[in-house]
Design an enzyme around this catalytic site. Structure first.
Site, PDB file in Angstrom:
ATOM      1  CE1 TYR A   1      19.514  61.990 -23.024  1.00 16.59           C
ATOM      2  CE2 TYR A   1      20.276  63.258 -24.909  1.00 16.59           C
ATOM      3  CZ  TYR A   1      19.575  62.190 -24.391  1.00 16.59           C
ATOM      4  OH  TYR A   1      18.919  61.327 -25.229  1.00 16.59           O
TER       5      TYR A   1
ATOM      6  CD  GLN B   1      27.108  64.284 -28.222  1.00 16.46           C
ATOM      7  OE1 GLN B   1      26.526  63.209 -28.281  1.00 16.46           O
ATOM      8  NE2 GLN B   1      26.539  65.419 -28.587  1.00 16.46           N
TER       9      GLN B   1
HETATM   10  C1  LIG Z   1      19.791  57.627 -34.468  1.00 17.56           C
HETATM   11  C2  LIG Z   1      20.064  58.972 -33.858  1.00 17.56           C
HETATM   12  C3  LIG Z   1      20.859  59.052 -32.728  1.00 17.56           C
HETATM   13  C4  LIG Z   1      21.177  60.304 -32.180  1.00 17.56           C
HETATM   14  N1  LIG Z   1      22.036  60.358 -31.113  1.00 17.56           N
HETATM   15  C5  LIG Z   1      22.514  61.562 -30.685  1.00 17.56           C
HETATM   16  C6  LIG Z   1      23.572  61.647 -29.737  1.00 17.56           C
HETATM   17  O1  LIG Z   1      24.124  60.645 -29.268  1.00 17.56           O
HETATM   18  N2  LIG Z   1      23.977  62.885 -29.378  1.00 17.56           N
HETATM   19  C7  LIG Z   1      23.423  64.028 -29.891  1.00 17.56           C
HETATM   20  O2  LIG Z   1      23.831  65.125 -29.524  1.00 17.56           O
HETATM   21  N3  LIG Z   1      22.437  63.971 -30.801  1.00 17.56           N
HETATM   22  C8  LIG Z   1      21.996  62.770 -31.228  1.00 17.56           C
HETATM   23  N4  LIG Z   1      21.046  62.719 -32.229  1.00 17.56           N
HETATM   24  C9  LIG Z   1      20.596  63.964 -32.857  1.00 17.56           C
HETATM   25  C10 LIG Z   1      21.411  64.242 -34.113  1.00 17.56           C
HETATM   26  O3  LIG Z   1      22.741  64.604 -33.799  1.00 17.56           O
HETATM   27  C11 LIG Z   1      20.792  65.396 -34.938  1.00 17.56           C
HETATM   28  O4  LIG Z   1      20.702  66.513 -34.106  1.00 17.56           O
HETATM   29  C12 LIG Z   1      19.420  65.050 -35.477  1.00 17.56           C
HETATM   30  O5  LIG Z   1      19.419  63.793 -36.121  1.00 17.56           O
HETATM   31  C13 LIG Z   1      18.933  66.124 -36.455  1.00 17.56           C
HETATM   32  O6  LIG Z   1      19.819  66.213 -37.567  1.00 17.56           O
HETATM   33  P1  LIG Z   1      19.415  65.594 -39.002  1.00 17.56           P
HETATM   34  O7  LIG Z   1      18.101  66.211 -39.363  1.00 17.56           O
HETATM   35  O8  LIG Z   1      20.517  65.965 -39.933  1.00 17.56           O
HETATM   36  O9  LIG Z   1      19.274  64.099 -38.809  1.00 17.56           O
HETATM   37  C14 LIG Z   1      20.673  61.478 -32.765  1.00 17.56           C
HETATM   38  C15 LIG Z   1      19.836  61.377 -33.886  1.00 17.56           C
HETATM   39  C16 LIG Z   1      19.548  60.153 -34.437  1.00 17.56           C
HETATM   40  C17 LIG Z   1      18.701  60.084 -35.683  1.00 17.56           C
END
Ligand SMILES: Cc1cc2nc3c(=O)[nH]c(=O)nc-3n(C[C@H](O)[C@H](O)[C@H](O)COP(=O)(O)O)c2cc1C
Length: 368
Positions: free
Chosen positions: A181, A101
């Site tokens: 972002y 990414q």
């Molecule tokens: C610890 C953490 C770090 C994340 N870092 C990013 C990131 O670097 N880039 C991004 O697009 N989303 C990031 N997200 C969002 C996740 O990609 C995802 O959209 C979010 O956790 C919801 O999905 P889930 O319910 O399956 O966890 C992050 C989420 C978490 C929990």
């Protein structure tokens, strides 16, 4: 017994994914060295999860000015490229597919990262959010509106990062045009009040994204480029929607049909947007009929909902975030209907192996 939709193969451009379970990009802040170079620890972490159909790495800054959090890895220096090779080799050895990414946080940063200089954004508007600096969380500041020269340089930085990603052995890249972002700051009228060709009209607000896609296309195949969008993001990561927000995403997603991208990665709303009249509450349902390519859907899915959304035809694959943190073998657990391990939020962003590479698979857990 019919196979679960999540476990079916998926053709992604010229890549065949072994299932439709995607590991969502997640910042884990383990590149805690002066050059923000990924090392063995990232290689171990990603290769532990290589049974996913597709791994998307954490956001990786495309330049020094693109950073906004401590210890996040970059993809602009030769040392970072060499470091990432350890990850791509380890993942490929296990038969995995991995995209990186590409990230620019824009105003979601702090002068502490930039020798006291202001972070850059579409316009000089403070997101009134927090940045995770070496001295802990700090209030964001009013950023500097990017000059045309700085926009041009940013486009080149993404192109260079994509070239570096290919050199590092990644199978593709995901442009992080989501979650408040830099690109999102250009899309939304509450963060972009520019009066030049990058502001005002919907077309202008979306322009930088297409310039970046066009630039990246020059250094890698179009069908290895993905991107991420979170149209109804509101009240988090400094983002506030207005009445033009969804029409802007409608325009972007329609225009993406002119490209042959690997995929479009969408998020359902992160927060409750039921009281916001101009928010779209059901993102996959709105955009499935519009977008002709592959859709990965994300946010708060579990196994049952993931299978259902593919079965209903609203998405082709599902990205799981937090479940992958504590379940390196998420795919096998879904296959075998094994229970999932709980994740520990206290170690999401802390250095070292704890809460990162030390979550056992179900098999390992059962045999201790
Ligand atoms: C610890 C953490 C770090 C994340 N870092 C990013 C990131 O670097 N880039 C991004 O697009 N989303 C990031 N997200 C969002 C996740 O990609 C995802 O959209 C979010 O956790 C919801 O999905 P889930 O319910 O399956 O966890 C992050 C989420 C978490 C929990």
């Amino acid at each position: 017994m019919s196979i679960q939709p999540l476990l079916e193969k998926l053709q992604l451009g010229d890549l065949e994914l072994k299932n439709r379970i995607v590991m969502a990009p997640m910042t884990r802040n383990r590149a805690d060295n002066p050059g923000n170079i990924p090392t063995e620890i990232q290689a171990t972490y990603y290769s532990q999860r290589a049974s996913a159909g597709l791994l998307i790495t954490e956001g990786s800054q495309v330049s020094k000015i693109a950073v906004g959090y401590i210890n996040t890895p970059g993809i602009y220096s030769q040392e970072q490229v060499e470091g990432w090779k350890k990850t791509t080799e380890a993942v490929h050895e296990k038969g995995g597919v991995i995209f990186i990414q590409l990230w620019h946080v824009g105003r979601m940063s702090h002068p502490d990262f930039h020798n006291g200089n202001l972070p850059l954004s579409a316009s000089a508007i403070n997101p009134h959010s927090k940045s995770y600096t070496p001295e802990g969380f700090k209030e964001t500041v009013t950023p500097k509106a990017m000059t045309l020269e700085e926009i041009k340089q940013t486009v080149l930085d993404f192109k260079n990062a994509a070239k570096n990603a290919m050199d590092a052995g990644f199978d593709g890249v995901e442009i992080h045009s989501s979650n408040g972002y830099l690109f999102h700051q250009f899309f939304n009228g509450t963060s972009n009040v520019r009066t030049d060709q990058y502001g005002g009209t919907i077309e202008n607000k979306a322009r930088i994204l297409f310039e970046v896609i066009d630039a990246i296309k020059e250094v890698m195949p179009e069908n290895r480029i993905g991107l991420r969008l979170n149209p109804s993001l509101n009240g988090v990561f400094g983002m506030t929607m207005d009445e033009e927000t969804i029409p802007t995403f409608d325009y972007i997603i329609n225009k993406l049909n002119e490209y042959d991208l690997a995929y479009m990665h969408l998020s359902e709303p992160f927060t409750d947007v039921s009281s916001i009249p101009y928010a779209e509450k059901e993102i996959a349902k709105r955009y499935r009929p519009i977008y002709k390519g592959t859709i990965i859907i994300n946010s708060a899915f579990d196994q049952a909902k993931g299978n259902q959304v593919i079965k209903d035809g609203f998405a082709d694959a599902v990205a799981f975030g937090k479940p992958f943190i504590s379940n390196p073998d998420l795919v096998e657990r879904f296959e075998n209907h094994d229970p999932l391990a709980e994740y520990d939020t206290a170690t999401f962003y802390t250095p070292g192996e704890k809460g990162y590479t030390d979550y056992p698979s179900y098999q390992e857990q059962e045999h201790v």
